[in-house]
Scaffold this motif. Structure first.
Motif, PDB file in Angstrom:
ATOM      1  N   HIS A 193     -13.929  -1.723  -2.554  1.00  0.00           N
ATOM      2  CA  HIS A 193     -15.055  -1.409  -1.778  1.00  0.00           C
ATOM      3  C   HIS A 193     -16.078  -1.279  -2.784  1.00  0.00           C
ATOM      4  O   HIS A 193     -16.903  -0.237  -2.955  1.00  0.00           O
ATOM      5  CB  HIS A 193     -15.017  -0.517  -0.737  1.00  0.00           C
ATOM      6  CG  HIS A 193     -13.986  -0.784   0.267  1.00  0.00           C
ATOM      7  ND1 HIS A 193     -14.161  -1.773   1.478  1.00  0.00           N
ATOM      8  CD2 HIS A 193     -12.651  -0.305   0.510  1.00  0.00           C
ATOM      9  CE1 HIS A 193     -13.187  -1.664   2.121  1.00  0.00           C
ATOM     10  NE2 HIS A 193     -12.214  -0.591   1.645  1.00  0.00           N
ATOM     11  N   ILE A 194     -16.350  -2.326  -3.672  1.00  0.00           N
ATOM     12  CA  ILE A 194     -17.722  -2.219  -4.617  1.00  0.00           C
ATOM     13  C   ILE A 194     -18.669  -3.454  -4.235  1.00  0.00           C
ATOM     14  O   ILE A 194     -18.146  -4.613  -3.996  1.00  0.00           O
ATOM     15  CB  ILE A 194     -17.014  -2.803  -6.017  1.00  0.00           C
ATOM     16  CG1 ILE A 194     -15.771  -1.637  -6.321  1.00  0.00           C
ATOM     17  CG2 ILE A 194     -18.229  -2.818  -6.926  1.00  0.00           C
ATOM     18  CD1 ILE A 194     -15.408  -2.066  -7.780  1.00  0.00           C
ATOM     19  N   PHE A 218     -13.293  -7.445 -12.749  1.00  0.00           N
ATOM     20  CA  PHE A 218     -12.070  -7.205 -12.670  1.00  0.00           C
ATOM     21  C   PHE A 218     -12.120  -5.637 -12.070  1.00  0.00           C
ATOM     22  O   PHE A 218     -12.798  -4.783 -12.387  1.00  0.00           O
ATOM     23  CB  PHE A 218     -11.148  -7.188 -13.752  1.00  0.00           C
ATOM     24  CG  PHE A 218     -10.740  -8.739 -14.072  1.00  0.00           C
ATOM     25  CD1 PHE A 218     -10.247  -9.396 -13.275  1.00  0.00           C
ATOM     26  CD2 PHE A 218     -11.285  -9.279 -15.361  1.00  0.00           C
ATOM     27  CE1 PHE A 218      -9.750 -10.688 -13.578  1.00  0.00           C
ATOM     28  CE2 PHE A 218     -10.848 -10.741 -15.783  1.00  0.00           C
ATOM     29  CZ  PHE A 218     -10.309 -11.346 -14.923  1.00  0.00           C
ATOM     30  N   ARG A 219     -10.810  -5.408 -11.404  1.00  0.00           N
ATOM     31  CA  ARG A 219     -10.577  -3.857 -11.089  1.00  0.00           C
ATOM     32  C   ARG A 219      -9.350  -3.726 -10.462  1.00  0.00           C
ATOM     33  O   ARG A 219      -8.725  -4.264  -9.779  1.00  0.00           O
ATOM     34  CB  ARG A 219     -11.708  -3.505  -9.836  1.00  0.00           C
ATOM     35  CG  ARG A 219     -11.706  -1.981  -9.418  1.00  0.00           C
ATOM     36  CD  ARG A 219     -12.528  -1.415 -10.055  1.00  0.00           C
ATOM     37  NE  ARG A 219     -12.859   0.026  -9.792  1.00  0.00           N
ATOM     38  CZ  ARG A 219     -13.817   1.020 -10.241  1.00  0.00           C
ATOM     39  NH1 ARG A 219     -14.523   0.428 -11.053  1.00  0.00           N
ATOM     40  NH2 ARG A 219     -13.597   2.025  -9.662  1.00  0.00           N
ATOM     41  N   PHE A 220      -8.811  -2.752 -11.268  1.00  0.00           N
ATOM     42  CA  PHE A 220      -7.489  -2.259 -10.784  1.00  0.00           C
ATOM     43  C   PHE A 220      -7.438  -1.277  -9.849  1.00  0.00           C
ATOM     44  O   PHE A 220      -8.138  -0.554  -9.600  1.00  0.00           O
ATOM     45  CB  PHE A 220      -6.599  -1.527 -12.005  1.00  0.00           C
ATOM     46  CG  PHE A 220      -6.393  -2.435 -13.075  1.00  0.00           C
ATOM     47  CD1 PHE A 220      -4.929  -3.184 -12.943  1.00  0.00           C
ATOM     48  CD2 PHE A 220      -6.987  -2.663 -14.231  1.00  0.00           C
ATOM     49  CE1 PHE A 220      -4.689  -4.072 -14.080  1.00  0.00           C
ATOM     50  CE2 PHE A 220      -6.437  -3.552 -15.349  1.00  0.00           C
ATOM     51  CZ  PHE A 220      -5.267  -4.195 -15.187  1.00  0.00           C
ATOM     52  N   LEU A 254      -6.342   4.238  -9.991  1.00  0.00           N
ATOM     53  CA  LEU A 254      -6.008   3.114  -8.996  1.00  0.00           C
ATOM     54  C   LEU A 254      -6.487   3.738  -7.668  1.00  0.00           C
ATOM     55  O   LEU A 254      -6.734   2.601  -6.667  1.00  0.00           O
ATOM     56  CB  LEU A 254      -4.279   3.115  -8.822  1.00  0.00           C
ATOM     57  CG  LEU A 254      -3.824   2.347  -9.886  1.00  0.00           C
ATOM     58  CD1 LEU A 254      -2.265   2.388  -9.809  1.00  0.00           C
ATOM     59  CD2 LEU A 254      -4.081   0.730  -9.773  1.00  0.00           C
ATOM     60  N   ASP A 255      -6.850   4.757  -7.512  1.00  0.00           N
ATOM     61  CA  ASP A 255      -7.427   5.393  -6.051  1.00  0.00           C
ATOM     62  C   ASP A 255      -8.842   5.240  -5.913  1.00  0.00           C
ATOM     63  O   ASP A 255      -9.480   5.838  -5.062  1.00  0.00           O
ATOM     64  CB  ASP A 255      -6.831   6.555  -5.990  1.00  0.00           C
ATOM     65  CG  ASP A 255      -5.481   6.692  -5.727  1.00  0.00           C
ATOM     66  OD1 ASP A 255      -4.845   5.750  -5.246  1.00  0.00           O
ATOM     67  OD2 ASP A 255      -4.677   7.641  -6.404  1.00  0.00           O
ATOM     68  N   GLY A 256      -9.586   4.703  -6.862  1.00  0.00           N
ATOM     69  CA  GLY A 256     -10.960   4.569  -7.006  1.00  0.00           C
ATOM     70  C   GLY A 256     -11.602   5.915  -7.470  1.00  0.00           C
ATOM     71  O   GLY A 256     -12.842   5.912  -7.173  1.00  0.00           O
ATOM     72  N   ASN A 304     -16.725 -12.555  -3.918  1.00  0.00           N
ATOM     73  CA  ASN A 304     -15.727 -11.786  -3.073  1.00  0.00           C
ATOM     74  C   ASN A 304     -14.258 -11.297  -3.618  1.00  0.00           C
ATOM     75  O   ASN A 304     -13.713 -12.156  -4.762  1.00  0.00           O
ATOM     76  CB  ASN A 304     -15.229 -12.656  -2.044  1.00  0.00           C
ATOM     77  CG  ASN A 304     -16.502 -12.903  -1.116  1.00  0.00           C
ATOM     78  OD1 ASN A 304     -17.147 -12.000  -0.727  1.00  0.00           O
ATOM     79  ND2 ASN A 304     -16.764 -14.382  -1.183  1.00  0.00           N
ATOM     80  N   TRP A 305     -13.910 -10.151  -3.443  1.00  0.00           N
ATOM     81  CA  TRP A 305     -12.730  -9.328  -4.175  1.00  0.00           C
ATOM     82  C   TRP A 305     -11.421 -10.134  -3.349  1.00  0.00           C
ATOM     83  O   TRP A 305     -11.317 -10.433  -2.445  1.00  0.00           O
ATOM     84  CB  TRP A 305     -12.523  -8.244  -4.030  1.00  0.00           C
ATOM     85  CG  TRP A 305     -13.756  -7.466  -4.747  1.00  0.00           C
ATOM     86  CD1 TRP A 305     -14.998  -6.781  -4.447  1.00  0.00           C
ATOM     87  CD2 TRP A 305     -13.552  -7.061  -6.034  1.00  0.00           C
ATOM     88  NE1 TRP A 305     -15.565  -6.338  -5.341  1.00  0.00           N
ATOM     89  CE2 TRP A 305     -14.804  -6.446  -6.334  1.00  0.00           C
ATOM     90  CE3 TRP A 305     -12.817  -7.189  -7.140  1.00  0.00           C
ATOM     91  CZ2 TRP A 305     -15.243  -5.729  -7.742  1.00  0.00           C
ATOM     92  CZ3 TRP A 305     -13.032  -6.769  -8.453  1.00  0.00           C
ATOM     93  CH2 TRP A 305     -14.100  -5.969  -8.660  1.00  0.00           C
ATOM     94  N   MET A 306     -10.506 -10.430  -4.399  1.00  0.00           N
ATOM     95  CA  MET A 306      -9.264 -11.053  -4.137  1.00  0.00           C
ATOM     96  C   MET A 306      -8.012 -10.615  -5.094  1.00  0.00           C
ATOM     97  O   MET A 306      -8.586 -10.249  -6.509  1.00  0.00           O
ATOM     98  CB  MET A 306      -9.231 -12.519  -3.845  1.00  0.00           C
ATOM     99  CG  MET A 306      -9.566 -13.208  -5.115  1.00  0.00           C
ATOM    100  SD  MET A 306      -9.293 -15.178  -4.721  1.00  0.00           S
ATOM    101  CE  MET A 306      -7.726 -15.273  -4.307  1.00  0.00           C
TER     102      MET A 306
END
Length: 567
Positions: free
Chosen positions: A204-205, A196-198, A303-305, A214-216
């Motif tokens: 782009h991990i 998971f990722r907020f 949120l901005d990585g 794959n991210w969605m």
């Protein structure tokens, strides 16, 4: 005579004066007489010494018998009963807690506790059909309804020395987090969740060697899948499968995925501090006053990585703990056992050890030591002794290794880790279910006062034991070996932070001979074998003892009132 002649020849060659020869001979004769006398009187002293020892032994044997009667005047039945009771008394004293002296009020509490335990066993049939199905008392409908569980939950249990942060957030809360905005999920080819990722934008991990996905956006699932079906799927990702796993490697993959998913949610910066406070609150409500938390210290992100550092993650735990202690004065605090996941080739071990040094440098009072999380898969991981980096750092960093907890076709592998953990100086050893098979290692651990961390429910759900009466901790406790009770990942199987494991140890592992002395020793061991300094330990034990005395008094008073109402 030939010897004498040869001596005469030698003396003639040197030609000493006749008077010197006489003196020399006289001295030899005198020395011979002294040797004979010494031999004579030495033999007498030897026999006198033996006789004295025998007399002393007789006196000891006579004194050990009750005054006024001897075994020679007893019947064979009386001698048998006396010898039998002597063995029972010795075993009782040897068990964990056997030497603890209870106050009169504690003795009354002990009697009432044992009565409650007996009634619960009869009412809830805790041991019926034990070998043909999962232990009945693991059904939470039963366990939480028993009076004994309520008593143990209210009891001050001291410290919790073996628990992982990823196992300390309730499944329902985790599911609620998945409905938050800006959550992305990495989905594998089987439509399973890997991470998971907020994020405000597409994360782009890059994928890792451990998994491909794959991210969605998580919100996409809500459009194409019914809420009940989605929540059931996500719940399975956060819990251990009841039917078990085909191998230790498969189980370890699932546990690694669980930790990755949970850390992906709680490491989001706005959530991390709330998670820590919620975790501490759950510990406190379950009678825990001190925690040694195992964590890989996930890197916080926004949120901005933007990623934080491992020191910022640790700082957040320290800050929240201090806030919590200000509100709950009898809570002593938290120390960290830095426990990153162990790689199959340990390629990141140097990085982990550098992190450990950094943490100790910046937070010496918070950092307790280092562990390598095996997720129960010692079968496929390198042995601890093969990592020469550990030999170079064990004088600077304390170790708290997992070792000897796997079931492998080659049982020597996890058992070798036991020896390696001992030789590397591990202060405690976690989940050492194979320890009783190694008496020499046990002796070494007892001499060095190295305790074993036992997590009974974890051992059950991770498929090491079903019948708790066969759990090796039963032998360790009976032999008086230092044991501390932990919980590992309690929320993975919907358990309380520590009460459920205390309950299982008390009802299942030690079975009929457990009592208040044992429970008190469990609590004391959590301080005696902790990473606390002597000064810290004294303060923590003082806080616990105040709560313990208050609990004993309340328990006895409530029990008396209940008896009065019944009559």
């Amino acid at each position: 005579m030939e010897n004498l002649r040869s001596q005469d020849v030698q003396t003639t060659r040197t030609s000493p004066p006749p008077a010197m020869r006489v003196i020399h001979l006289d001295l030899n004769e005198e020395e011979s007489r002294r040797e004979m006398a010494a031999s004579k009187y030495g033999g007498i002293c030897f026999h006198v010494g033996i006789a004295a020892m025998l007399c002393l032994l007789v006196v000891v044997l006579l004194c050990s018998a009750p005054i006024g009667e001897s075994d020679s005047f007893r019947s064979s039945e009386e001698r048998y009963a006396r010898q039998r009771q002597a063995y029972l008394n010795k075993e009782r004293r040897q068990r964990m807690g056997g030497e603890i002296v209870l106050s009169p009020l504690e003795e009354e509490a002990n009697s009432r506790l044992m009565a409650i335990k007996q009634v619960d066993e009869e009412m809830h049939h805790l041991w019926r059909n034990y070998h043909s199905q999962a232990p009945p008392f693991l059904s939470h409908l039963n366990i939480s309804d028993t009076n004994l569980y309520a008593v143990l939950k209210s009891m001050p249990k001291g410290g919790l020395l073996h628990v992982h942060d990823s196992g300390m957030l309730r499944t329902d809360i985790l599911i609620d987090l998945t409905y938050r905005d800006n959550l992305w999920v990495c989905v594998n080819l089987d439509q399973g969740f890997e991470d998971f990722r907020f994020s405000r934008n597409f994360p782009h991990i890059p994928p890792t060697q451990d998994y491909q996905c794959n991210w969605m956006l998580m919100s996409n699932f809500f459009e194409f899948e019914a809420r009940d079906a989605f929540e059931d799927r996500i719940r399975k990702s956060f819990t251990v499968r009841p039917e078990g796993y085909d191998s230790a490697a498969e189980m370890a993959r699932h546990l690694r995925r669980q930790q990755r998913l949970i850390h992906g949610l709680i490491a989001f910066r706005p959530i991390w501090s709330d998670f820590i406070f919620s975790m501490l609150h759950d510990f406190y409500n379950d009678g825990v006053q001190y925690v040694e938390l195992r964590s890989s210290l996930p890197i916080m992100y926004d949120l901005d990585g933007n990623n934080s550092t491992i020191l910022e993650t640790a700082e957040a735990i320290v800050s929240v703990t201090n806030i919590f202690k200000d509100s709950y004065k009898d809570f002593y605090g938290v120390k960290l056992i830095y426990a990153p996941s162990r790689d199959f080739n340990d390629s990141r071990l140097d990085e982990y050890l550098a992190n450990a040094r950094l943490l100790k440098l910046h937070y010496p009072n918070f950092f307790a030591g280092f562990d390598l999380n095996t997720f129960g898969d010692e079968c496929n991981l390198p042995l601890l002794g093969q990592d020469t980096q550990l030999l170079k750092i064990n004088k600077d960093i304390d170790f708290y290794f997992h070792a000897g907890e796997s079931q492998c076709p080659d049982s020597l592998r996890p058992d070798s880790n036991l020896l390696d953990a001992l030789l590397l100086g591990s202060k405690r050893i976690g989940n050492s279910v194979n320890l009783p098979f190694h008496p020499e290692i046990m002796k070494g651990m007892q001499i060095l006062k190295v305790a074993v961390e036992i997590c009974p429910l974890s051992n059950h759900y991770l498929q090491y034991f079903n019948d708790f009466r066969q759990h090796p901790a039963a032998y360790l406790i009976a032999a008086g070996f230092p044991v501390v009770i932990g919980s590992d990942y309690p929320y993975f199987w919907n358990s309380a932070p520590l009460t459920d494991d205390f309950y299982v140890a008390f009802v299942g592992v030690v079975s009929g001979w457990g009592n208040l002395r044992l429970l008190k020793q469990f609590a004391l061991n959590s301080f005696l074998y902790s990473s606390l300094s002597e000064t810290e330990r004294n303060v923590a034990v003082t806080k616990w003892r105040c709560n313990w005395n208050r609990w004993v008094s309340n328990f006895v008073n409530i029990s008396r009132d209940s008896d009065a109402n019944k009559s």
